[in-house]
Design a protein around this motif. Structure first.
Motif, PDB file in Angstrom:
ATOM      1  N   ARG A 192      13.655  46.051  26.906  1.00 43.77           N
ATOM      2  CA  ARG A 192      12.721  45.677  26.101  1.00 43.77           C
ATOM      3  C   ARG A 192      13.287  45.229  24.852  1.00 43.77           C
ATOM      4  NH1 ARG A 192       9.357  51.273  26.869  1.00 43.77           N
ATOM      5  NH2 ARG A 192       8.570  50.942  29.006  1.00 43.77           N
ATOM      6  N   ARG A 193      14.319  45.344  24.498  1.00 40.22           N
ATOM      7  CA  ARG A 193      15.077  44.738  23.407  1.00 40.22           C
ATOM      8  C   ARG A 193      16.501  44.819  23.408  1.00 40.22           C
ATOM      9  NH1 ARG A 193      16.549  49.106  19.996  1.00 40.22           N
ATOM     10  NH2 ARG A 193      15.641  51.033  20.550  1.00 40.22           N
ATOM     11  N   VAL A 194      17.289  44.207  22.815  1.00 43.49           N
ATOM     12  CA  VAL A 194      18.662  44.326  22.679  1.00 43.49           C
ATOM     13  C   VAL A 194      19.076  45.530  21.976  1.00 43.49           C
ATOM     14  CG1 VAL A 194      20.664  43.217  21.949  1.00 43.49           C
ATOM     15  CG2 VAL A 194      18.920  41.704  22.816  1.00 43.49           C
ATOM     16  N   LEU A 195      19.806  46.361  22.604  1.00 42.53           N
ATOM     17  CA  LEU A 195      20.325  47.498  22.120  1.00 42.53           C
ATOM     18  C   LEU A 195      21.633  47.350  21.147  1.00 42.53           C
ATOM     19  CD1 LEU A 195      19.796  49.842  25.099  1.00 42.53           C
ATOM     20  CD2 LEU A 195      18.236  49.506  23.515  1.00 42.53           C
ATOM     21  N   THR A 196      21.650  48.257  20.057  1.00 45.88           N
ATOM     22  CA  THR A 196      23.022  48.327  19.347  1.00 45.88           C
ATOM     23  C   THR A 196      23.908  49.042  20.122  1.00 45.88           C
ATOM     24  OG1 THR A 196      22.406  50.285  18.359  1.00 45.88           O
ATOM     25  CG2 THR A 196      21.482  48.470  17.255  1.00 45.88           C
ATOM     26  N   PRO A 197      25.150  48.904  19.689  1.00 41.99           N
ATOM     27  CA  PRO A 197      26.074  49.865  20.634  1.00 41.99           C
ATOM     28  C   PRO A 197      26.026  51.127  20.587  1.00 41.99           C
ATOM     29  CG  PRO A 197      27.228  47.971  19.317  1.00 41.99           C
ATOM     30  CD  PRO A 197      25.903  48.074  19.016  1.00 41.99           C
ATOM     31  N   LEU A 198      25.653  51.799  19.602  1.00 42.91           N
ATOM     32  CA  LEU A 198      25.364  52.970  19.363  1.00 42.91           C
ATOM     33  C   LEU A 198      24.155  53.584  20.426  1.00 42.91           C
ATOM     34  CD1 LEU A 198      26.091  54.023  16.062  1.00 42.91           C
ATOM     35  CD2 LEU A 198      27.365  54.343  17.967  1.00 42.91           C
ATOM     36  N   GLU A 199      23.240  52.648  20.551  1.00 43.22           N
ATOM     37  CA  GLU A 199      22.101  52.983  21.227  1.00 43.22           C
ATOM     38  C   GLU A 199      22.422  52.820  22.802  1.00 43.22           C
ATOM     39  OE1 GLU A 199      18.119  51.663  18.570  1.00 43.22           O
ATOM     40  OE2 GLU A 199      19.284  50.199  19.598  1.00 43.22           O
ATOM     41  N   ALA A 200      23.049  51.822  23.069  1.00 42.44           N
ATOM     42  CA  ALA A 200      23.622  51.645  24.536  1.00 42.44           C
ATOM     43  C   ALA A 200      24.318  52.703  24.984  1.00 42.44           C
ATOM     44  CB  ALA A 200      24.392  50.435  24.657  1.00 42.44           C
ATOM     45  N   ILE A 201      25.203  53.386  23.820  1.00 45.97           N
ATOM     46  CA  ILE A 201      25.893  54.668  24.444  1.00 45.97           C
ATOM     47  C   ILE A 201      25.003  55.853  24.857  1.00 45.97           C
ATOM     48  CG2 ILE A 201      27.623  56.404  23.532  1.00 45.97           C
ATOM     49  CD1 ILE A 201      28.907  53.730  22.087  1.00 45.97           C
ATOM     50  N   GLU A 202      24.000  55.915  24.068  1.00 44.22           N
ATOM     51  CA  GLU A 202      23.112  57.114  23.958  1.00 44.22           C
ATOM     52  C   GLU A 202      22.027  56.848  25.418  1.00 44.22           C
ATOM     53  OE1 GLU A 202      20.198  59.373  21.035  1.00 44.22           O
ATOM     54  OE2 GLU A 202      19.319  57.260  21.508  1.00 44.22           O
ATOM     55  N   CYS A 203      21.939  55.435  25.300  1.00 44.58           N
ATOM     56  CA  CYS A 203      21.016  55.030  26.774  1.00 44.58           C
ATOM     57  C   CYS A 203      22.107  55.755  27.887  1.00 44.58           C
ATOM     58  CB  CYS A 203      20.743  53.616  26.622  1.00 44.58           C
ATOM     59  SG  CYS A 203      19.622  53.302  28.197  1.00 44.58           S
ATOM     60  N   ASP A 204      23.117  55.348  27.996  1.00 43.32           N
ATOM     61  CA  ASP A 204      24.333  55.772  29.249  1.00 43.32           C
ATOM     62  C   ASP A 204      24.121  57.233  29.223  1.00 43.32           C
ATOM     63  OD1 ASP A 204      24.413  52.973  29.746  1.00 43.32           O
ATOM     64  OD2 ASP A 204      26.734  53.122  29.218  1.00 43.32           O
ATOM     65  N   ALA A 205      24.268  58.028  28.103  1.00 48.03           N
ATOM     66  CA  ALA A 205      24.278  59.363  28.442  1.00 48.03           C
ATOM     67  C   ALA A 205      23.050  60.037  29.001  1.00 48.03           C
ATOM     68  CB  ALA A 205      24.646  60.013  26.991  1.00 48.03           C
ATOM     69  N   ILE A 206      21.897  59.437  28.446  1.00 47.02           N
ATOM     70  CA  ILE A 206      20.676  59.835  29.349  1.00 47.02           C
ATOM     71  C   ILE A 206      20.525  59.398  30.641  1.00 47.02           C
ATOM     72  CG2 ILE A 206      18.199  59.461  29.274  1.00 47.02           C
ATOM     73  CD1 ILE A 206      18.240  59.013  26.253  1.00 47.02           C
ATOM     74  N   VAL A 207      20.982  58.290  30.978  1.00 53.33           N
ATOM     75  CA  VAL A 207      20.834  58.026  32.439  1.00 53.33           C
ATOM     76  C   VAL A 207      22.018  58.687  33.228  1.00 53.33           C
ATOM     77  CG1 VAL A 207      21.982  56.115  33.906  1.00 53.33           C
ATOM     78  CG2 VAL A 207      20.312  55.546  32.135  1.00 53.33           C
ATOM     79  N   ASP A 208      23.390  59.157  32.658  1.00 55.23           N
ATOM     80  CA  ASP A 208      24.176  59.969  33.343  1.00 55.23           C
ATOM     81  C   ASP A 208      23.718  61.326  33.695  1.00 55.23           C
ATOM     82  OD1 ASP A 208      25.753  57.884  33.621  1.00 55.23           O
ATOM     83  OD2 ASP A 208      27.199  58.452  31.670  1.00 55.23           O
ATOM     84  N   ALA A 209      22.991  61.735  32.498  1.00 54.36           N
ATOM     85  CA  ALA A 209      22.469  63.081  32.778  1.00 54.36           C
ATOM     86  C   ALA A 209      21.401  63.180  33.733  1.00 54.36           C
ATOM     87  CB  ALA A 209      21.759  63.855  31.266  1.00 54.36           C
ATOM     88  N   LEU A 210      20.419  62.205  33.839  1.00 54.97           N
ATOM     89  CA  LEU A 210      19.541  62.165  34.776  1.00 54.97           C
ATOM     90  C   LEU A 210      19.990  61.943  36.086  1.00 54.97           C
ATOM     91  CD1 LEU A 210      16.717  59.609  32.700  1.00 54.97           C
ATOM     92  CD2 LEU A 210      16.452  62.101  33.446  1.00 54.97           C
ATOM     93  N   LEU A 211      20.985  61.148  36.261  1.00 58.67           N
ATOM     94  CA  LEU A 211      21.578  61.038  37.653  1.00 58.67           C
ATOM     95  C   LEU A 211      22.082  62.413  38.102  1.00 58.67           C
ATOM     96  CD1 LEU A 211      23.114  57.715  37.413  1.00 58.67           C
ATOM     97  CD2 LEU A 211      21.269  58.224  38.561  1.00 58.67           C
ATOM     98  N   ASP A 212      22.944  63.070  37.296  1.00 60.73           N
ATOM     99  CA  ASP A 212      23.539  64.509  37.507  1.00 60.73           C
ATOM    100  C   ASP A 212      22.378  65.357  37.959  1.00 60.73           C
ATOM    101  OD1 ASP A 212      25.815  63.303  37.094  1.00 60.73           O
ATOM    102  OD2 ASP A 212      26.289  64.054  35.075  1.00 60.73           O
TER     103      ASP A 212
END
Length: 640
Positions: free
Chosen positions: A584-604
């Motif tokens: 929905r918007r351009v994520l900052t580098p720290l937001e992108a890292i947090e987003c990846d952590a959430i995605v990884d946790a959901l996949l796991d």
């Protein structure tokens, strides 16, 4: 906070504010509640004037500009945003969160204030509503049964979000969007089912950091609205902020005390960091380039969270290397942050004789974002020290490109060989041994994690005689592998011990700002210099993509575009369908890292949000909001 004396002044002010807050009586809020007596006289015109507002709303909904003066400017601006959000005007579609943050700092501060005021409003047809910064209702108190039933009908109840993007113009969402108090009466609401209501919302900010935490809203029948609604809501919000100051003051003061003590001990660069606060003295502000602050703080904050004193060596985008002493700061209720003492290390001692000094730009490795530049600088330092690094990262992230570019910068005419372990056959280990025996140049071993156990041990044996060599002509060897959370096999672990320096190459979504440089570079390669460029609208689409395939995926997308258009301007409609999977918007580098952590946790956890939240150390309400805010979807395409 940049200067020592300003830190001291803030400390004194914080102490004074705490003392006032601790002894502050709740009389202001109670007096405001006593003054708030619902009355038929409404602050916005009734009768014919109200009908004109209704007609103005109808005109607006039919794409006609209302006559000047009929609609207040904040309301007209909110109507415009509501239309841009595509909010339906004839019904409500609200998201629901079953688990709110009952133990958040906002709830802990607001609960006693709201409970105290509930008695004051027990006989009045008004509801006191507390929402978080996403408009989700956390608490609702009213003593009027008819009003309570109406609030239930319009879903103004705990768990539902009244953000403007879902409900349109209303006291809660409009206050959040405008970051200022908002009053909405009758037909000023965007959705027609809310015209019987009146509301006044006031944002609640953290008294130390200024961060927006939520909204305090008063809602009543339109016919019962009073001129005191806004003043009463502001008084209640101010009282909640005072309690927040009481709760956070000790933690902030502990960190401030440790920071000032470190400043007094020496004249070097000193910073203090917590989850929502950064302080630095004048020396730090002069010494540390603004572009270097993000990666330095990211690494240091991660180290402080371990709760132990640590020393870090951080490569910075500007080309400098920082030696950082991290000292955690402890308050009564746990870790309150930490103090950093920073020293820039001279790079001259790291350069080998005859090699050029470090530069921030690498040939054939496009990008100037902070994370990418920091990674490039780290690889460059290992080249100059002739240390063998292991480059880890996602496929297509540029691991081999980075190794090649580093080699080319220092030795443009030097020998470089790339051997892919995925193609390991009978002669592959022998080819590696031949390269090592010849010496000089650079050898890149791709995808070493794909080797069988037998071949991994054979490669380790081939590398062993050369790994500790001090020969200045020793070949620089780089290995690459995919980032993995699985434990390495004993054979692979023995092979990786030949590469003691591990460097993670960031995925493209973590330095998305580099897309603006990569696109023209890749277009020039694909068109051999033809006049084809990307429009700003198409570039915005590309920069909002998650790029799971990284630079390789971006290259393939542009190749499809070039196949249809060789010259001119690339428009959004020229992009292939796969680019529509955007955030929905351009994520900052720290937001992108947090987003990846959430995605990884959901996949796991196979999409189990509660278990994913537990693993990440956050509440379910928080992970729900972040999933919605980041637009995270499961692999099958359904939004989680």
């Amino acid at each position: 906070m940049n200067a020592d004396h300003s830190c001291s002044e803030k400390g004194n002010r914080l102490v004074e504010q705490n003392e006032r807050a601790v002894h502050h009586e709740r009389s202001d809020a109670r007096e405001a509640a006593d003054r708030f007596v619902p009355a038929p006289a409404a602050p916005v015109a009734v009768g014919a004037a109200a009908a004109r507002v209704a007609l103005a709303r109808e005109s607006f909904l039919h794409d006609e500009d209302p006559a000047p003066g009929l609609v207040r400017a904040p309301i007209l601006a909110s109507w415009t945003r509501s239309r841009q959000f595509s909010v339906p005007t004839d019904h409500l579609e609200l998201p629901y969160e079953s688990d709110s943050e009952a133990d958040s700092p906002l709830m802990r501060a607001a609960r006693p204030v709201i409970e105290d005021l509930a008695d004051q409003f027990a006989t009045e047809p008004v509801s006191v509503i507390l929402c978080d910064d996403e408009g989700v209702v956390l608490e609702r108190r009213t003593g009027d049964s008819a009003l309570r039933a109406q609030l239930d009908r319009i879903w103004l109840a705990p768990g539902f979000s009244y953000a403007e993007q879902y409900v349109g113009t209303n006291g809660i969402g409009t206050a959040l969007e405008g970051r200022a108090p908002a009053q909405v009466f009758g037909h000023e609401h965007y959705v027609e089912h809310l015209e019987e209501m009146a509301c006044a919302g006031v944002p609640i900010h953290h008294p130390v950091t200024g961060k927006l935490l939520g909204v305090l809203d008063l809602t009543c029948w339109r016919s019962e609205a009073s001129a005191m609604m806004a003043a009463t809501a502001a008084t209640i919000a101010r009282r909640i902020e005072e309690v927040l100051l009481e709760q956070s003051g000790r933690r902030e003061l502990t960190l401030l005390h440790d920071y000032l003590a470190a400043c007094r001990r020496g004249r070097g660069a000193v910073l203090a960091v917590s989850d929502d606060l950064v302080m630095m003295n004048d020396r730090a502000r002069e010494l540390i380039d603004p572009a270097d602050q993000v990666p330095l703080l990211a690494d240091a904050t991660e180290a402080i969270r371990t709760g132990r004193r640590r020393q870090l060596l951080v490569d910075l985008p500007s080309g400098a290397t920082a030696r950082v002493q991290c000292r955690p700061s402890w308050a009564e209720n746990g870790l309150s942050g930490g103090v950093l003492q920073v020293q820039l290390v001279s790079r001259a001692s790291l350069n080998r004789p005859g090699t050029p000094s470090i530069t921030t730009a690498l040939p054939a490795a496009v990008g100037s974002g902070a994370l990418w530049t920091k990674c490039a600088q780290t690889v460059d330092r290992h080249f100059r020290l002739n240390e063998w690094p292991l480059l880890e990262g996602e496929p297509g992230s540029g691991r081999t490109t980075l190794a090649r570019a580093t080699h080319q910068m220092h030795s443009p005419a030097g020998h470089v060989r790339v051997l892919d372990a995925a193609n390991c056959g009978p002669r592959w280990i022998a080819e590696v041994a031949d390269e090592l025996h010849t010496g000089g140049g650079t050898l890149v071993l791709q995808h070493v994690d794909s080797l069988s156990a037998e071949n991994a041990l054979a490669l380790a044996d081939a590398l062993e005689p050369y790994r500790e060599s001090t020969d200045p002509e020793r070949q620089w060897v780089v290995a690459t592998r995919s980032r993995s959370s699985e434990a390495d096999s004993p054979e692979l672990a023995e092979l990786l011990s030949c590469f003691p320096r591990s460097i993670e190459v960031p995925p493209l979504r973590h330095h998305i700002e580099d897309v603006a440089e990569l696109v023209p570079y890749l277009l020039a390669r694909l068109t051999r210099g033809a006049d084809l460029h990307c429009s700003p609208e198409a570039m915005r689409v590309l920069m909002r993509n998650r790029w799971p395939g990284n630079v390789d995926q971006l290259y393939q997308v542009l190749r499809k575009v070039v196949a249809r258009r060789r010259t001119g301007t690339i428009r959004p409609e020229d992009l292939p369908p796969e680019t529509r999977a955007i955030t929905r918007r351009v994520l900052t580098p720290l937001e992108a890292i947090e987003c990846d952590a959430i995605v990884d946790a959901l996949l796991d956890t196979d999409g189990n949000k509660a278990e994913a939240a537990r693993r990440l150390g956050m509440s379910r309400a928080t992970i729900y909001r972040k999933i919605r805010g980041y637009g995270i979807s499961m692999p099958d395409g359904s939004e989680v």
